[in-house]
Motif scaffolding. Sequence first.
Motif, PDB file in Angstrom:
ATOM      1  N   LYS A   1      46.675  45.315  42.256  1.00 29.79           N
ATOM      2  CA  LYS A   1      46.924  44.115  43.058  1.00 29.79           C
ATOM      3  C   LYS A   1      45.732  43.167  42.982  1.00 29.79           C
ATOM      4  CE  LYS A   1      48.271  42.753  47.752  1.00 29.79           C
ATOM      5  NZ  LYS A   1      48.572  43.280  49.127  1.00 29.79           N
ATOM      6  N   CYS A   2      45.999  41.906  42.603  1.00 18.38           N
ATOM      7  CA  CYS A   2      44.936  40.893  42.485  1.00 18.38           C
ATOM      8  C   CYS A   2      45.369  39.625  43.210  1.00 18.38           C
ATOM      9  CB  CYS A   2      44.652  40.564  41.018  1.00 18.38           C
ATOM     10  SG  CYS A   2      44.230  42.003  40.005  1.00 18.38           S
ATOM     11  N   LYS A   3      44.407  38.976  43.849  1.00 17.78           N
ATOM     12  CA  LYS A   3      44.699  37.736  44.569  1.00 17.78           C
ATOM     13  C   LYS A   3      44.605  36.544  43.631  1.00 17.78           C
ATOM     14  CE  LYS A   3      43.343  35.062  48.647  1.00 17.78           C
ATOM     15  NZ  LYS A   3      42.408  34.966  49.795  1.00 17.78           N
TER      16      LYS A   3
ATOM     17  N   TYR B   1      47.924  38.012  31.002  1.00 19.45           N
ATOM     18  CA  TYR B   1      46.642  38.279  31.651  1.00 19.45           C
ATOM     19  C   TYR B   1      45.518  38.049  30.650  1.00 19.45           C
ATOM     20  CZ  TYR B   1      42.708  41.100  33.330  1.00 19.45           C
ATOM     21  OH  TYR B   1      41.463  41.537  33.703  1.00 19.45           O
TER      22      TYR B   1
ATOM     23  N   GLN C   1      39.304  36.319  33.416  1.00 19.11           N
ATOM     24  CA  GLN C   1      39.919  36.814  34.642  1.00 19.11           C
ATOM     25  C   GLN C   1      40.873  35.771  35.249  1.00 19.11           C
ATOM     26  OE1 GLN C   1      39.991  39.797  35.563  1.00 19.11           O
ATOM     27  NE2 GLN C   1      38.415  40.569  34.186  1.00 19.11           N
TER      28      GLN C   1
ATOM     29  N   LEU D   1      41.824  34.485  39.070  1.00 17.73           N
ATOM     30  CA  LEU D   1      42.028  35.683  39.884  1.00 17.73           C
ATOM     31  C   LEU D   1      40.795  35.945  40.736  1.00 17.73           C
ATOM     32  CD1 LEU D   1      43.600  38.088  37.232  1.00 17.73           C
ATOM     33  CD2 LEU D   1      44.802  36.897  39.072  1.00 17.73           C
TER      34      LEU D   1
ATOM     35  N   ILE E   1      39.127  38.864  42.065  1.00 22.23           N
ATOM     36  CA  ILE E   1      39.311  40.251  41.671  1.00 22.23           C
ATOM     37  C   ILE E   1      38.022  41.043  41.890  1.00 22.23           C
ATOM     38  CG2 ILE E   1      38.687  39.789  39.273  1.00 22.23           C
ATOM     39  CD1 ILE E   1      40.858  41.739  38.416  1.00 22.23           C
TER      40      ILE E   1
ATOM     41  N   GLN F   1      39.494  46.717  40.527  1.00 26.08           N
ATOM     42  CA  GLN F   1      40.597  46.157  39.749  1.00 26.08           C
ATOM     43  C   GLN F   1      40.158  45.831  38.321  1.00 26.08           C
ATOM     44  OE1 GLN F   1      39.850  45.252  42.827  1.00 26.08           O
ATOM     45  NE2 GLN F   1      41.710  45.326  44.089  1.00 26.08           N
TER      46      GLN F   1
END
Length: 396
Positions: A8-10, A103, A108, A123, A125, A129
């Motif tokens: 899970k990444c914001k 990705y 990133q 991201l 991160i 992650q």
Amino acid sequence: MTQSISVKCKLIVPSNFVGEIDRTMEGFADACNQILEVAKRENCWNTTKLHHLVYKSVREATGLKANHVCQAIRRVIGNAKAVKQIHKFRPTSISLDVRTFVYKEEVQSVGVTLMCGRVEFKLSIGGYQIALLRGQNPTSATLNRTKQGQYFINFVVNIPTQPTGKTPKVIGVDLGRRDIATTSTGKSWSGKQIQNTRDRYSKVRANVQSKRTRSSRRLLRRLSGRERKFQEWLNHNISKQIVQDAKRLNAALSFEDLTNIRESLNQKRRSKVERRRTNNWAFYQLRLFVGYKANIVGIPVVFVPPAYTSQTCSRCHHIHPIKGKSYRNGKVFKCGHCGFEHDADINAANIIAALGVTFVNSPEVPGIACQLEGQLPLFATGEIWDKAPATIGTPI
């Protein structure tokens, strides 16, 4: 061997693209609802057949990209197989495949295809992650929006795991509410803190909901998720320590199979508070966290029948001869047959470990060790121990 896990990444979303993401999510949810309606009407739950029925009309009606429509079809079919009844899809997430996202590890960031076209997002991160995504080329992901309006992307990656191989060493883990987890090595994690936290949040929610004001609704939104996040943090910490101990001792992990335990407990007469506490018991989440962490490091996890594990003496393997009575009294277990006295949860963990040893070495044995109608389980009478003494080691 590999293990699929979700990372899970914001997303850092510029304000000018928030509307585009929301518009795409609304279109995706609308597409899922249209597809679901056709699937129900035609009683068609085959991905290929349903694709021919809905693809053209749904794409024209929603304006989605081709691969978004294909993912919507797969989500409808997948959800129909997972749950008994689907009521409605909400615009809170989008399923992505290799054609709709990419990705980029070096910067990133992630490029996501929206209705307006491909957009690249940075991201936010962490190191954990980054380590999981290093060298990975994810081919599926899910873009989510939280209640607070934040956006996250869950990448599905395959992590290589060590070969599991058989081991005679097993750590038994007894799960409960008073003590969240107790292992046969003697470690225990108290459930007092999480129970007090849940009780406090329950009282706060009840008081705030009774106000029925605008400010009370704002307060409820701020409180939303805090209890869940604390439970996740606690279970992550406990599962990490359990797996670390198993790795250090080169041992497998043995759990009770507590499927449907809530339903059986709620059939008994219980107070409203006890019913709430039982329904909030997050044993399954802890089991999931242990499962994926153990898979990454190659630790086997087995599940044994839960019948009589807390009532059986771990020294002589006998239970109370009178049905309905037990040698266990709260936290103390005192065997009336051999006089053995021990912590009740550690005693139960030792029994779970011993049954786990038989499962690791002879997977067919625990199938016998279940509760028979009107009888004691075979392991409680000592029959299994007598039949297969060579397969049973000393619990760790």
